[in-house]
Design an enzyme around this catalytic site. Sequence first.
Site, PDB file in Angstrom:
ATOM      1  N   HIS A 128       0.782  -1.534  -0.339  1.00  0.00           N
ATOM      2  CA  HIS A 128      -0.272   0.490   0.230  1.00  0.00           C
ATOM      3  C   HIS A 128       0.945   1.010   0.444  1.00  0.00           C
ATOM      4  CE1 HIS A 128       0.488  -0.427   4.295  1.00  0.00           C
ATOM      5  NE2 HIS A 128       0.358   0.878   4.383  1.00  0.00           N
ATOM      6  N   LYS A 146       0.380   5.686  -2.339  1.00  0.00           N
ATOM      7  CA  LYS A 146       0.107   7.279  -1.922  1.00  0.00           C
ATOM      8  C   LYS A 146       0.176   8.087  -2.631  1.00  0.00           C
ATOM      9  CE  LYS A 146       1.152   5.256   2.737  1.00  0.00           C
ATOM     10  NZ  LYS A 146       0.388   5.844   3.718  1.00  0.00           N
ATOM     11  N   HIS A 202       7.833  -2.542   2.342  1.00  0.00           N
ATOM     12  CA  HIS A 202       7.335  -0.980   2.443  1.00  0.00           C
ATOM     13  C   HIS A 202       9.003   0.311   1.368  1.00  0.00           C
ATOM     14  CE1 HIS A 202       3.358  -2.355   2.983  1.00  0.00           C
ATOM     15  NE2 HIS A 202       4.166  -2.223   4.321  1.00  0.00           N
TER      16      HIS A 202
END
Length: 483
Positions: free
Chosen positions: A178, A182, A240
């Site tokens: 995720h 952004k 990430h």
Amino acid sequence: MVSRVIPVEVFDLVIFGGTGDLARRKILPGLYRRFLSGQMTGGSRIIGAARADLTDEAFRQSVAEAIDEFVPEERRDPKVIADFLAHLHYVTIDAKGEGGWDVLKAMMRPGVVRAFYFSVAPALFGDIALRLKSHGVADSEARIVVEKPFGRDLASARTLNATLAQHFDERQIYRIDHYLGKETVQNLMAVRFANILFEPIWKAQYIDHVQITVAETVGVEGRGAYYDKSGAMRDMVQNHMMQLLCLIAMEPPYHFDPNAVRDEKLKVIRALDAVRPEDIVRGQYLPGGGEGGYVEHSENPQSKTESYIALKVNVSNWRWKGTPFYLRTGKRLRARASEIAITFKEPPHSIFDDARGWRENVLVIRLQPDEGMNLMVMIKEPGPGGMRLMQVPLDMSFAGVLGAEAEDIPDAYERLIMDVIRGNQTLFMRGDEVEAAWAWTDPIINGWEARGDRPQGYDAGSSGPEDALMLMHRDGRRWREIR
Ligand code: NAD
């Protein structure tokens, strides 16, 4: 001005684990917001699938409660919510059993985009993939969305990839990270590749170092047993932070095309040097502020798992040789902040007598809590004081440009789900990328496990272990303050 909402094609989205935490907090409230914006249109349907025996009505009720809890009041329109709920359905399915699949198959409509979100434990991915195919629910155009963790090492990631590959082509598999959804992360690509300004100096010759920080104030309470098997390296760095590093370090892709972008990211991962033990600092938060420490929260008094890690990473290629990337992430830190800071080098020669106010140019890309970009530049201190220098931020964030409309920017999950429906894999990790990231991570973890390294304690509410400061100090640099 916010760009126009372009409705996506009509879809049937099945959410396995539709009653779980992630579905309630992120996926379903996000879909509501896309419905509210007009991006999800009337013909589309969302089908919750989980083990619990629920009626459509009961599922809708639980989603209504999730919207109440996780969508801000000003975006909750009772009429739109009622309309949205009418697009929801529910099927009882046990991933490991044969019941329910034919019901699901009967619900699928020809000529409609079909997507299946695996919002369940990874141990069930194979079962679901198998049954989607064996019961004829998924066709050759169907898309599947899989959540992290994608493996816990190279071997398990390979097994998971191989299992999914038995039933689905790579072009059908959307591995969600995720962070890539952004707005600011995508803006980073726009800033790099749509301006002539940055790319010529985007290299070791002009960039002193890069810092990537993901700081959290929360601990692992509530999910300590799960986290204890993972730790900061697996939970944050391998996925990430690695993705962020890739976007900064990659070469310009020939086109903003899913495979072109992912090819370039993969090359970065392959160019990463092995990390030396002296370039790694691991920490565990201590009790404080009336709260237990990591070992209490993880319920494992002997735990050697890190809730904090800082690393110095070298990208060994022509562009980056000599410019270190410092990564740090941790829990129970002073503030919640995620940012990338790119610090440029000194000008080769100063023409000013008074250089006291001089600071390096820094491009700061903030992902959390407030998304935005700032370029720190030097100007003359205003007024009659002569030629004195001062640093000011040049605000390059969209929030200022958009004002109140910034509220309409989709959050990461919403955007990524819409990308799945559009069939755009650019912001999803490809199987080979995930494996390459584990191939880099494995020896680091194996190293500290073989040595029996214990993480260093750090105070809750601090900026991390002392040794992490040294990691920078010894190179004549310092971490940016976590604020
Ligand atoms: P959860 O435990 O809250 O929910 C799990 C869901 O799976 C429930 O709906 C449950 O009914 C369903 N389920 C369990 N066993 C099943 C079975 N045999 N057949 C069918 N359905 C079954 O978990 P979660 O927190 O929602 O996480 C889901 C996935 O997303 C996990 O892979 C997790 O690692 C990942 N994830 C979660 C978060 C988060 O914030 N919660 C963040 C990132 C990734």
